[in-house]
Structure formats: C-alpha cells, structure tokens
Design a protein around this motif. Sequence first.
Motif, mmCIF file in Angstrom:
data_model
loop_
_atom_site.group_PDB
_atom_site.id
_atom_site.type_symbol
_atom_site.label_atom_id
_atom_site.label_comp_id
_atom_site.label_asym_id
_atom_site.label_seq_id
_atom_site.Cartn_x
_atom_site.Cartn_y
_atom_site.Cartn_z
ATOM 1 N N GLU A 165 0.829 -1.199 0.000
ATOM 2 C CA GLU A 165 0.000 0.000 0.000
ATOM 3 C C GLU A 165 0.869 1.257 0.000
ATOM 4 O OE1 GLU A 165 -3.235 -0.410 2.789
ATOM 5 O OE2 GLU A 165 -3.923 1.621 2.283
ATOM 6 N N TYR A 169 1.089 4.225 -2.847
ATOM 7 C CA TYR A 169 0.956 5.642 -2.476
ATOM 8 C C TYR A 169 2.119 6.460 -3.053
ATOM 9 C CZ TYR A 169 0.576 9.818 0.478
ATOM 10 O OH TYR A 169 0.483 11.117 0.937
ATOM 11 N N LEU A 208 -0.397 3.224 8.273
ATOM 12 C CA LEU A 208 -0.100 1.872 7.794
ATOM 13 C C LEU A 208 0.729 1.076 8.808
ATOM 14 C CD1 LEU A 208 0.694 2.563 4.036
ATOM 15 C CD2 LEU A 208 -1.289 1.373 4.955
#
Length: 222
Positions: A165, A169, A208
């Motif tokens: 992730e 990003y 995260l």
Amino acid sequence: MKKIIYSCGHTKEEIGENEIINKKSICPDCKLERTLLGKRMAKDLELPELLGTDSQIESAEGVRLNWITLLLSIDNLEINPKEKEKLKTTLYNTLKNIISASWYVEKHAYKEKGILKYCLDNLMLSKVSWKTINSEKSNDKYAVIYYRYTQGSSTIYFKGAKDEEMKAYLNEHNFTWINNKQFLIFESEDHFAMEKEFSNLVQKAAALGFKIYYEKSCENVL
Ligand SMILES: [Zn+2]
C-alpha cells in the motif's frame, strides 16, 4: 577429515576429504559473542536500535562495535586535547544518528583512519537529530522520512520496509528511486506544497503501522 581454521583461531572439523581451510571470518560462536557485546555497549552509550533484517542487524552490531571501540580509545591518542574533543564529539554524534544496519554492513571494511576521516568529512551527518513516531499498530515496519529544504527546491527522501500500500501511495505521488534503489525521492520547487506532501506522507505511513524516523528540525512542518 576437513579442518576449518577461523581467523579467531577456533577450528571446526567436518566429514570430508583431508584438507585444511583457512577462513578469513571469525567462527559463528565468536560472531554471536561480538553481536551481543556490540548490542550491550551500544545500549550503554545510548546509541539507537538498528533497523534492518535480522541478519543485517547481526552483522551490523559487530561492525558498530569496531566504531565504538575506536570511540572509547580516542582518549589514548596522543594528539592535542582540542582535536581529541572534536574527534570524540563528531564520532559519537555520527553513531547516534545512524539507524540503518545496512549502512554499517556497507562500511565494514573501514579501518580506524577511514572511520575518523568519514566522520570528519561528513559533519552534516553528525548534525542530524532523529525523532521517532510510533504508530499504535507499530510492528517491525520502519520508515525513514527526510525532508530537505534548500533555496532552489526541496526534496523528500523515503526509505522503508516493503509494504504494497505504501508503494502504491509513493507511486501515485510520483516518487522515484535514486542511489541504486536506496531511497525514493520527490523533488519540487513549491515549498508550501512540499511541506504538505511531507506531512501527508508521515500520516500515511503512521496509518499503515510504520515506525517513523524523521529529522527533529522537521517537527514544525508536521
Ligand atoms: Zn571463534
């Protein structure tokens, strides 16, 4: 029997043809002992915990021990006291600011003179003061996020553990690799936008579950 002689003098015998193998490395027992000693001394000197894979950290602690040994031996050097203080401060501050295990692994071949020269050539490094953000879900994931402001353009550096992730990003935000994939960077001349980008990136990494290292002077931007 095969006889292995390690550089520490310890030997090991293995089944095989009759031969003697001289190893340049120390034996596994001595290596472990150095790792543990390195960890203990680093803790006593309040040096940071190293980041990296288990095997990188194991090797790095041994290498850092060389640097620590040098630091502790500076007092015995026959040089003028002022010079001595400068060396000590520079070396100590440098060690305090290095958190990457791979950094030590890469510099393992540095001998005393090399270490001192490196510290004096890189005074900037000894001036970086890291702060950390531990997110609630913090596990072993870490990220170093560095924001460098210069008059022309600003740069944001990102180095961190693998995370799909996070990767997506950074991709979306046009970060690109530099230095053999050591760092992802993003450059822009729009300082205001960059400060926002930096602050958003830190928040994203925290969400995260990254443990984040950033430079103290960037605090006001967050
Ligand atoms: Zn040994």
